[in-house]
Design a protein around this motif. Structure first.
Motif, PDB file in Angstrom:
ATOM      1  N   TYR A 340       0.827  -1.206   0.000  1.00  0.00           N
ATOM      2  CA  TYR A 340       0.000   0.000   0.000  1.00  0.00           C
ATOM      3  C   TYR A 340       0.860   1.254   0.000  1.00  0.00           C
ATOM      4  O   TYR A 340       0.487   2.271  -0.597  1.00  0.00           O
ATOM      5  N   ASN A 341       2.030   1.190   0.639  1.00  0.00           N
ATOM      6  CA  ASN A 341       2.949   2.325   0.556  1.00  0.00           C
ATOM      7  C   ASN A 341       3.503   2.470  -0.856  1.00  0.00           C
ATOM      8  O   ASN A 341       3.664   3.586  -1.374  1.00  0.00           O
ATOM      9  N   GLN A 342       3.782   1.349  -1.499  1.00  0.00           N
ATOM     10  CA  GLN A 342       4.267   1.377  -2.878  1.00  0.00           C
ATOM     11  C   GLN A 342       3.220   1.990  -3.800  1.00  0.00           C
ATOM     12  O   GLN A 342       3.538   2.834  -4.651  1.00  0.00           O
ATOM     13  N   SER A 343       1.964   1.605  -3.645  1.00  0.00           N
ATOM     14  CA  SER A 343       0.896   2.154  -4.478  1.00  0.00           C
ATOM     15  C   SER A 343       0.706   3.642  -4.228  1.00  0.00           C
ATOM     16  O   SER A 343       0.422   4.406  -5.153  1.00  0.00           O
ATOM     17  N   SER A 344       0.871   4.071  -2.974  1.00  0.00           N
ATOM     18  CA  SER A 344       0.720   5.491  -2.676  1.00  0.00           C
ATOM     19  C   SER A 344       1.806   6.308  -3.360  1.00  0.00           C
ATOM     20  O   SER A 344       1.546   7.411  -3.866  1.00  0.00           O
ATOM     21  N   TYR A 345       3.028   5.791  -3.393  1.00  0.00           N
ATOM     22  CA  TYR A 345       4.109   6.497  -4.083  1.00  0.00           C
ATOM     23  C   TYR A 345       3.876   6.520  -5.590  1.00  0.00           C
ATOM     24  O   TYR A 345       4.183   7.510  -6.262  1.00  0.00           O
ATOM     25  N   GLN A 346       3.333   5.424  -6.126  1.00  0.00           N
ATOM     26  CA  GLN A 346       3.024   5.406  -7.555  1.00  0.00           C
ATOM     27  C   GLN A 346       1.921   6.405  -7.884  1.00  0.00           C
ATOM     28  O   GLN A 346       1.976   7.085  -8.911  1.00  0.00           O
ATOM     29  N   ALA A 347       0.926   6.500  -7.010  1.00  0.00           N
ATOM     30  CA  ALA A 347      -0.143   7.476  -7.227  1.00  0.00           C
ATOM     31  C   ALA A 347       0.390   8.896  -7.152  1.00  0.00           C
ATOM     32  O   ALA A 347       0.004   9.763  -7.932  1.00  0.00           O
ATOM     33  N   LEU A 348       1.299   9.143  -6.218  1.00  0.00           N
ATOM     34  CA  LEU A 348       1.861  10.479  -6.052  1.00  0.00           C
ATOM     35  C   LEU A 348       2.676  10.891  -7.271  1.00  0.00           C
ATOM     36  O   LEU A 348       2.760  12.076  -7.612  1.00  0.00           O
ATOM     37  N   ASP A 349       3.290   9.910  -7.943  1.00  0.00           N
ATOM     38  CA  ASP A 349       4.051  10.214  -9.156  1.00  0.00           C
ATOM     39  C   ASP A 349       3.150  10.620 -10.318  1.00  0.00           C
ATOM     40  O   ASP A 349       3.581  11.324 -11.234  1.00  0.00           O
ATOM     41  N   GLU A 350       1.877  10.185 -10.299  1.00  0.00           N
ATOM     42  CA  GLU A 350       0.991  10.388 -11.433  1.00  0.00           C
ATOM     43  C   GLU A 350       0.032  11.560 -11.262  1.00  0.00           C
ATOM     44  O   GLU A 350      -0.521  12.043 -12.244  1.00  0.00           O
ATOM     45  N   ILE A 351      -0.179  12.011 -10.025  1.00  0.00           N
ATOM     46  CA  ILE A 351      -1.199  13.031  -9.788  1.00  0.00           C
ATOM     47  C   ILE A 351      -0.597  14.196  -9.026  1.00  0.00           C
ATOM     48  O   ILE A 351       0.546  14.138  -8.558  1.00  0.00           O
ATOM     49  N   SER A 352      -1.386  15.246  -8.894  1.00  0.00           N
ATOM     50  CA  SER A 352      -0.938  16.427  -8.167  1.00  0.00           C
ATOM     51  C   SER A 352      -0.993  16.167  -6.670  1.00  0.00           C
ATOM     52  O   SER A 352      -1.740  15.296  -6.202  1.00  0.00           O
TER      53      SER A 352
END
Length: 415
Positions: A340-352
């Motif tokens: 879930y931490n990995q997914s949060s970092y991936q989301a942060l890379d794609e969105i504002s």
């Protein structure tokens, strides 16, 4: 005025055929010796000053472009020759459709990342709490979760499933501070989970913006009035939720508060010490934070509660009944903590950052509701009201800080 060259040797028969198939007209307008001028779009009016040596060709072409041409031989709707002569979409429409498809694919990918982020967080919280209910030793469990994440990243790097970053001594030194604060934040949250309901811990953790504003202000950052006002409902909501919490425990409250401090200091310290290492993406950064945090945490865990682990293990097995069940709970808590931490970092890379903050706020709502349903924690009306006020305050804070960032960016451009 449109100037073109018309070949002197036009085929009258071919011109006649264009009346049946207007798309062939573009094939007739080829380079020739004599220029001609046209004030109107071809096909709408006669072409004046047309210089054609062959009278038959001239007669055929003039009959083709005459407005009195019988219906069906040529369209009166204004259009270019290219538009009339081509059934394929224009390059602009092709690019527009490609952009739409790309946007849909990106939105779908982002939706999947968000869905995984929420799902993985829910799974982690459920199995982490299940394991802590029968094995109340958060220091060992937190260490295992960091260990699982470290092994995960090492496997990705070893099998080249994800590019391994080039690590230098300055990078490791710069990472020591953020990793230390991450360790403090993680173990404090686990301690809180072991003593109170998961929903209560997440309500208190929603007060993280309060600590962020206070600490950043001490370090010289300034915030507009809207940001300061947004933290008031967070404080009020958390206070109301705390005094009405059925499972209230001072250790659980303190753990959640210390976790907020740890993660805020991690973010502030990372921003200041890792600015020169922007070539390392978020996923690799978090992987190295997990490894260093494990080095920090495990020796302390042995000192704090190591003497109780064997006895606690036997009690946990006796309580669960099957050793495999306990192993699965611990394993899932470790794997999904990292995922879930990995997914949060991936989301942060794609969105504002604003979209991420709103998504993180909604994530807490989903986790709180899910854990209340699974563990059937009693929730008083005032407790639910306080939780809602605190989470709404977090949403207002994300909106206010986003406006502040836009103003700062505008000021930087002016300067």
């Amino acid at each position: 005025m449109i100037s073109l060259n018309l070949s002197a040797s036009l085929n009258p028969g071919l011109l006649h055929k264009t009346r049946q198939n207007p798309t062939r007209l573009s094939a007739l307008l080829v380079t020739g010796d004599k220029p001609f001028s046209c004030r109107y779009p071809l096909g709408l009016s006669p072409i004046p000053n047309l210089q054609i040596r062959d009278s038959a060709a001239k007669k055929s072409l003039l009959s083709l472009t005459n407005p009195k041409t019988p219906a069906g031989s040529f369209s009166r709707r204004p259009r270019s020759i290219a538009a009339a002569g081509s059934s394929d979409p224009s390059p602009d429409s092709d690019s527009g459709e490609a952009e739409k498809k790309e946007k849909k694919a990106k939105n779908l990918q982002l939706g999947i990342v968000f869905g995984l982020w929420y799902f993985q967080n829910i799974v982690f919280n459920i199995f982490n709490k299940k394991a802590l209910n029968v094995f109340p030793y958060p220091w060992l469990l937190a260490s295992f979760q960091l260990f699982a994440g470290s092994i995960w990243m090492l496997v990705l790097w070893s099998f080249k499933l994800y590019p391994c970053p080039k690590i230098s001594k300055p990078f490791i030194i710069a990472l020591l501070g953020p990793a230390l604060f991450h360790t403090i934040g993680h173990i404090s949250a686990c301690v809180s989970f072991s003593k109170v309901a998961v929903s209560f811990t997440h309500v208190i953790k929603s007060a993280e913006p309060v600590f962020s504003v206070i600490f950043s202000s001490f370090l010289g950052d300034s915030y507009p009035l809207a940001v300061w006002l947004s933290i008031l409902p967070i404080v009020m909501g958390c206070s109301l939720a705390a005094v009405t919490e059925v499972s209230f425990n001072l250790g659980g409250l303190s753990g959640a508060m210390i976790s907020n401090v740890g993660f805020v200091l991690r973010n502030i310290y990372s921003k200041r010490s890792l600015q020169s290492f922007k070539e390392i993406d978020g996923l690799n950064l978090y992987g190295w934070i997990s490894i260093l945090s494990l080095v920090y945490l495990f020796p302390v865990a042995i000192f704090v509660e190591g003497s109780q682990w064997v006895q606690g293990y036997h009690k946990a097995i006796a309580s669960v009944g099957k050793p495999s069940t306990f192993y699965i709970w611990v394993l899932l808590s470790g794997v999904f903590y990292h995922l879930y931490n990995q997914s949060s970092y991936q989301a942060l890379d794609e969105i504002s950052p604003l979209t991420f903050s709103v998504g993180n706020t909604m994530k807490r709502v989903v986790v709180i509701v899910s854990t209340v349903i699974v563990f059937r924690n009693p929730v008083r009306p005032l407790n639910a009201l306080g939780s809602a006020i605190a989470i709404f305050g977090t949403f207002l804070y994300s909106q206010a800080t986003a406006k502040k960032k836009k103003i700062d960016v505008g000021d930087d451009k002016k300067n």
